[in-house]
Scaffold this motif. Structure first.
Motif, PDB file in Angstrom:
ATOM      1  N   ARG A 169       0.849  -1.189   0.000  1.00 21.41           N
ATOM      2  CA  ARG A 169       0.000   0.000   0.000  1.00 21.41           C
ATOM      3  C   ARG A 169       0.891   1.247   0.000  1.00 21.41           C
ATOM      4  O   ARG A 169       1.812   1.372   0.815  1.00 21.41           O
ATOM      5  CB  ARG A 169      -0.876  -0.027   1.258  1.00 21.41           C
ATOM      6  N   PRO A 170       0.636   2.198  -0.891  1.00 19.45           N
ATOM      7  CA  PRO A 170       1.476   3.406  -0.903  1.00 19.45           C
ATOM      8  C   PRO A 170       1.357   4.194   0.390  1.00 19.45           C
ATOM      9  O   PRO A 170       0.300   4.228   1.017  1.00 19.45           O
ATOM     10  CB  PRO A 170       0.938   4.203  -2.090  1.00 19.45           C
ATOM     11  N   GLU A 365       2.574   9.893   7.148  1.00 17.65           N
ATOM     12  CA  GLU A 365       1.340  10.225   7.858  1.00 17.65           C
ATOM     13  C   GLU A 365       0.575   8.955   8.248  1.00 17.65           C
ATOM     14  O   GLU A 365       0.374   8.057   7.425  1.00 17.65           O
ATOM     15  CB  GLU A 365       0.461  11.098   6.953  1.00 17.65           C
ATOM     16  N   GLY A 366       0.180   8.886   9.524  1.00 12.31           N
ATOM     17  CA  GLY A 366      -0.660   7.788   9.997  1.00 12.31           C
ATOM     18  C   GLY A 366      -0.045   6.423   9.840  1.00 12.31           C
ATOM     19  O   GLY A 366      -0.754   5.437   9.641  1.00 12.31           O
ATOM     20  N   ASN A 367       1.292   6.345   9.917  1.00  9.82           N
ATOM     21  CA  ASN A 367       1.965   5.063   9.694  1.00  9.82           C
ATOM     22  C   ASN A 367       3.134   4.894  10.664  1.00  9.82           C
ATOM     23  O   ASN A 367       4.303   4.935  10.276  1.00  9.82           O
ATOM     24  CB  ASN A 367       2.454   4.981   8.239  1.00  9.82           C
ATOM     25  N   PRO A 368       2.840   4.694  11.961  1.00 12.34           N
ATOM     26  CA  PRO A 368       3.916   4.592  12.952  1.00 12.34           C
ATOM     27  C   PRO A 368       4.876   3.429  12.698  1.00 12.34           C
ATOM     28  O   PRO A 368       6.068   3.540  12.994  1.00 12.34           O
ATOM     29  CB  PRO A 368       3.165   4.410  14.280  1.00 12.34           C
ATOM     30  N   ASP A 369       4.372   2.341  12.118  1.00  9.92           N
ATOM     31  CA  ASP A 369       5.254   1.198  11.837  1.00  9.92           C
ATOM     32  C   ASP A 369       6.308   1.569  10.799  1.00  9.92           C
ATOM     33  O   ASP A 369       7.491   1.253  10.956  1.00  9.92           O
ATOM     34  CB  ASP A 369       4.440  -0.003  11.330  1.00  9.92           C
ATOM     35  N   ALA A 370       5.868   2.252   9.726  1.00  7.27           N
ATOM     36  CA  ALA A 370       6.815   2.669   8.683  1.00  7.27           C
ATOM     37  C   ALA A 370       7.812   3.687   9.234  1.00  7.27           C
ATOM     38  O   ALA A 370       8.996   3.654   8.890  1.00  7.27           O
ATOM     39  CB  ALA A 370       6.059   3.261   7.497  1.00  7.27           C
ATOM     40  N   GLY A 387      16.222   2.927   1.575  1.00 11.98           N
ATOM     41  CA  GLY A 387      15.891   1.662   0.916  1.00 11.98           C
ATOM     42  C   GLY A 387      16.838   1.324  -0.215  1.00 11.98           C
ATOM     43  O   GLY A 387      16.682   0.303  -0.886  1.00 11.98           O
ATOM     44  N   ASP A 388      17.851   2.181  -0.444  1.00 10.39           N
ATOM     45  CA  ASP A 388      18.851   1.934  -1.486  1.00 10.39           C
ATOM     46  C   ASP A 388      20.138   1.420  -0.856  1.00 10.39           C
ATOM     47  O   ASP A 388      20.523   1.840   0.234  1.00 10.39           O
ATOM     48  CB  ASP A 388      19.157   3.218  -2.259  1.00 10.39           C
ATOM     49  N   GLN A 389      20.819   0.544  -1.584  1.00  8.50           N
ATOM     50  CA  GLN A 389      22.120   0.051  -1.139  1.00  8.50           C
ATOM     51  C   GLN A 389      23.206   0.769  -1.939  1.00  8.50           C
ATOM     52  O   GLN A 389      23.067   1.000  -3.143  1.00  8.50           O
ATOM     53  CB  GLN A 389      22.215  -1.455  -1.389  1.00  8.50           C
ATOM     54  N   GLY A 390      24.294   1.144  -1.242  1.00  8.33           N
ATOM     55  CA  GLY A 390      25.364   1.827  -1.945  1.00  8.33           C
ATOM     56  C   GLY A 390      26.588   2.012  -1.075  1.00  8.33           C
ATOM     57  O   GLY A 390      26.636   1.539   0.075  1.00  8.33           O
TER      58      GLY A 390
END
Length: 510
Positions: A169-170, A365-370, A387-390
């Motif tokens: 979900r976005p 917004e409204g996403n404490p887990d994220a 979320g990127d590796q480098g």
């Protein structure tokens, strides 16, 4: 200076050009400020306050740019892709809790149906093609009670966008007035933008790249932005001739399409030299960077951005410093670090790219887990996980190995799809490529690649695989190479690795 969009435009020369478009007169800074004041008064009359959310569903072009800039000075903007279906509009409008929606005069599409079913205020945008580019007026029903006057401050939300949500979900990303101002300043500094600069915008204006890098950064520098009605490789050089830009910004697939038509437009390139070209939103293959620089005889500035950073995080510097092909440059605004991929600490070497700075969203917004997963404290700073590796080289240039969720795990062997892309693009017949993971019943994942061949060239899957086998370890060689006329792209022109195996019907486990 107060860190708001309104303050950003307050000191610009009233008579200078701000927004242009094909076949239109220029909208000046003075007219843009007057437009913003009218829009603010109209919104208050419609009952829309500074903290209310206004969805904007308009085609690409000067009105979309002007609407974003004007509404952002008075309320919360929420641009949406006009190509969405009604179910998508319903989801996003509900998720955003938008109070009003701006649609073109005469529009009767799915966004209107979705907004009407939600009881939202419908605002119509009326433009005059004979008038300056971007000039418009809003009409709508007056609110039961007018909203109080006053413009939003630096800590107010200015822009709300959703993450792309390819696998889940976005998430809702609120960006503050101060985030927009900080990012526009970062981009302006990186590119040494001045009032003499003009950007030719071909990026969609429901996306952070076009909104911030092309429009907001140009206006913050007192320069001008010439808004094309979307991207069209067949019209690009005619637009370049009319707009007379000093730069343009695009995603790699757009640059490749422009290159395919560059040879027959050398006269335009020579007559209208660019100060630089900019690429962002996806990794620019080294071969494409070198070809662009040679074709336009100008530096190619690859930047690294994402929505949560209000776009730019890193950027290849202008000359005399080096533009390193295959690198997204040095820290360009926020602090840049490398973190352990699981533990909340900074590390040396390869790991997850993290950033910290005034352009970074305060949180989903409204996403404490994220928020718990993506933000952490270390060394006295609040870091965001990209979320990127480098990894950073000794000069501070960042080289990405890929999205962590796109890294191919072949029986425990980790393979960077960007590395596979780079080898395939060295094949003389290959124009475009995207390597991706396809399911495998025993190994979990296997390497696959989709390619588009150069016009007039030919190659078989076996020949391309043999080419790779001579240049990389066997476990990295694609087991399937699919030759396509066109690789599927997302709404912003980005090639999408995730879900490509399924789209192409590849590697379904037996």
């Amino acid at each position: 200076m107060t860190a708001t969009v309104s303050a950003l435009l307050a000191d610009k020369d009233a008579g200078s050009n701000a927004i242009g478009a094909p076949g239109r007169m220029w909208l000046s800074y003075g007219a843009l400020r007057a437009l913003a004041a009218e829009v603010e008064a109209d919104l208050r009359r419609f009952g829309i306050g500074a903290a209310d959310r206004v969805a904007i569903v308009l085609p690409n072009g000067p009105e979309m740019a002007a609407a974003f800039v004007a509404i952002a000075q008075a309320a919360v903007t929420a641009p949406l892709n006009p190509a969405y279906q009604e179910t998508e509009f319903s989801f996003y409008l509900q998720d955003l809790r938008a109070k009003a929606i701006v649609v073109p005069e005469g529009y009767d599409g799915p966004a209107l149906a979705a907004a009407a079913s939600l009881g939202m205020a419908i605002l119509r945008l009326h433009s005059d093609l004979a008038g300056p580019a971007g000039q418009f007026r809003l009409t709508g029903a007056a609110g039961a009670t007018p909203a109080p006057a006053g413009r939003p401050g630096p800590n107010a939300t200015a822009l709300i966008l959703h993450t792309s949500g390819t696998t889940s979900r976005p998430k809702i990303v609120p960006l503050l007035q101060s985030n927009l101002v900080a990012s526009a300043a970062n981009i302006g500094t990186s590119l040494a933008l001045t009032p003499a600069d003009r950007c030719l915008n071909v990026m969609p204006l429901f996306h952070i790249h076009g909104l911030i890098a092309a429009v907001t950064a140009s206006l913050a520098a007192g320069g001008s932005v010439w808004c094309a009605p979307g991207f069209d490789a067949l019209k690009f050089f005619a637009w370049m001739k009319e707009a007379r830009p000093t730069w343009y910004t695009a995603v790699p697939t757009m640059h490749q399409a422009i290159l395919s038509r560059a040879a027959r437009n050398r006269d335009v390139i020579e007559a209208h030299p660019l100060r630089f070209l900019r690429s962002s939103s996806a990794s620019l293959p080294a071969q494409v960077m070198l070809e662009l620089a040679d074709t336009f005889k100008a530096p190619v500035i690859e930047a690294y951005g994402m929505t949560e950073a209000t776009h730019q995080m890193a950027c290849n510097p202008l000359p005399p410093r080096a533009q390193k092909p295959g690198s997204v440059g040095v820290a360009a605004g926020p602090r840049l670090g490398i973190a352990h991929e699981v533990e909340n600490r900074l590390v040396d070497g390869t790991g997850e790219v993290v950033i910290s700075g005034p352009n970074v969203t305060p949180g989903y917004e409204g996403n404490p887990d994220a928020n718990a997963k993506n933000f952490f404290e270390a060394d006295g700073l609040r870091w965001f996980r990209t979320g990127d590796q480098g990894a950073l080289d000794e000069e501070g240039y960042l080289r990405l190995t890929g999205r962590l969720k796109e890294i191919i795990n072949r029986g425990g062997e980790k393979i960077s799809p960007l590395e596979v892309d780079g080898v395939l693009l060295d094949h003389p017949a290959v124009q475009q490529v995207v390597a991706f993971a396809m399911p495998h019943p025993k190994l979990g994942e296997e390497v696959a690649a989709a390619v588009v061949l150069r016009e007039g060239q030919s190659a078989t899957e076996r020949e391309i695989r043999d080419f790779c086998a001579a240049r990389m370890a066997d476990f990295k060689v694609p087991r399937r190479v699919v030759i396509l006329d066109e690789i599927p792209k997302g709404a912003t022109g980005k090639l999408q690795r995730i879900g490509l195996a399924e789209k192409l019907g590849l590697g379904q486990p037996a």
